[in-house]
Design an enzyme around this catalytic site. Sequence first.
Site, short mmCIF file in Angstrom:
data_model
loop_
_atom_site.label_atom_id
_atom_site.label_comp_id
_atom_site.label_asym_id
_atom_site.label_seq_id
_atom_site.Cartn_x
_atom_site.Cartn_y
_atom_site.Cartn_z
N ALA A 18 0.99 -1.37 0.11
CA ALA A 18 0.24 -0.07 -0.04
C ALA A 18 0.78 1.42 -0.17
CB ALA A 18 -0.85 0.16 1.06
N SER A 20 4.57 1.11 -0.98
CA SER A 20 5.85 1.03 -1.85
C SER A 20 5.58 -0.30 -2.55
CB SER A 20 6.85 1.07 -0.99
OG SER A 20 7.11 -0.17 -0.49
N GLY A 21 5.97 -0.35 -3.69
CA GLY A 21 6.47 -1.79 -4.50
C GLY A 21 7.80 -2.02 -4.71
N ARG A 22 7.98 -3.22 -5.06
CA ARG A 22 9.23 -3.63 -4.96
C ARG A 22 9.22 -4.90 -5.94
NH1 ARG A 22 7.13 -3.37 -0.64
NH2 ARG A 22 6.35 -5.14 0.45
N HIS A 243 -3.08 -12.19 -4.29
CA HIS A 243 -3.18 -11.49 -2.93
C HIS A 243 -1.88 -11.68 -1.96
CE1 HIS A 243 -5.80 -10.73 0.75
NE2 HIS A 243 -4.88 -9.54 0.57
N ASP A 244 -1.23 -10.66 -1.93
CA ASP A 244 0.17 -10.48 -0.96
C ASP A 244 0.02 -11.29 0.33
OD1 ASP A 244 -1.49 -8.75 0.50
OD2 ASP A 244 -0.12 -6.84 -0.09
N THR A 266 1.15 -2.89 6.67
CA THR A 266 -0.09 -1.80 6.89
C THR A 266 -1.13 -2.30 7.67
OG1 THR A 266 0.97 -0.54 4.87
CG2 THR A 266 -1.48 -0.01 5.61
N GLY A 413 6.69 -7.01 7.48
CA GLY A 413 7.52 -5.82 7.68
C GLY A 413 7.60 -5.76 9.49
#
Length: 497
Positions: A18, A20-22, A243-244, A266, A413
Amino acid sequence: MAISAGQELTLAAVDLGASSGRVMAARVGPDRLDLHEAHRFPNRPVRLGGTLHWDVLALYAGVLDGLRAAGRDGGRLDGVGIDSWAVDYGLLDDDGALLGNPVHYRDARHETAVPAVHAAVPPDELYRINGLQHLPFNTVFQLAAARGTAQFGAARRLLLVPDLLAHWLTGEVGAEVTNASTTGLLDATTQQWAEELLDRLRLPRSLFPPLRRPGERLGELTAAVLEETGLTGPLPVTAVGSHDTASAVVGVPAATDRFAYISCGTWSLVGVELDKPVLTEESRAAGFTNELGVDGTVRYLHNVMGLWLLQESQRTWAARGLPVDLPDLLAAAAQVPAFTAVVDADDPRFLPPGDMPARIAQACARTGQTPPQSQAETARCILDSLALAYRRTVRRAAELSGRDVEVVHLVGGGARNTLLCQLTADACGLPVLAGPVEAAALGNALVQARAGGVLSGGLAEMRSLLRHTQDVRHYLPSASSGAGWDAAEVRLGGGGA
């Protein structure tokens, strides 16, 4: 592709969050699982005309940059997989063109459609069909809010965010099932689009593309994408748990099925892994959701507000010119006495962007507690409250599903947050195994690797490889902490343990 015994693959795992992307580059073999970050890029929502949007074109550009970097760092790539957050979508017209940037799930307009949906399909019946925790931003409500607009009238296909990006990479159209299960429009029992529900909600069946399962090949990078990224084809794009959280649960290094997981970012997704959904009224009332996982599993979980509370507090403080160094903040929070104040982390008033410290202070005042007086006290309030929510959710998940829980795996995270991990062990009264941090990217890469023939077994084999290659930190519960958590739970009206 034909894979020889002992061969390894280099895979790009696109993991969009939500904020950042990587693009992570993974090297996977029967006894090897290495991961490094090839490229990271911001994900900044944009408010336009009073509506909050995702800048999906910027995300796509970030993905292309990441694929280019992954190929440069590791030589030839052998595959690509994409996972992201859930529920949000883009609409395509007759020509396949995107009809505007996807609307952000935190936009307020979605809530306006909840009464209309429930008038057509009562909440208890809706739950028996889709098995989802009621959240006002689920795709079913987003579509009901959009119905009647010119954009919706011109739409011919709906693609969830990872499916949209895969479409731009390959030209193919489909809906990966783990993310489709978060829409509220998939039948939790048959694992197919709930066509009768679509009809009752006046949503065209043709809008919803064919379903794809994790491990299926979606297509190959187009010639234009290969040219732009400098990669060599043919390069397959594989459906992973898009879906992550589905990918993150694959990335849980569990040794048995007696575990609970907390995918902590998040949002915090807290639950257990099951073979079939739990669709009871008691489950609905408790706010539990049944989302699909890899290999036909069910992610039986509850969405907890998560580190959004801390992230939005930091954003507010930074806007005021106050220091927001996270390690310093957490060190100071560790010195604040436990349970100085606690709040209900699931309070919907915490959902929108805005002044989070003020809302936390107001919540404390409403419950007769002294509001936090400093940044450190606010942070400690958030972490105690999250751990309290995890305790409540893990226990309830076990009760409602009948699944014994002996250990809690905390991935994502939040696994870096040593204070939160210890508080979670204390609150749950169970060992907490923290890590891997990049569980979603690892799960993404593992599913690709199996599809490519490097791995041949199921989730147990993939998790065994994780246990032998990834660092995990162990936290044991403090023997004397139970009474304090019981009292904090009572303070919020949750009853004792």
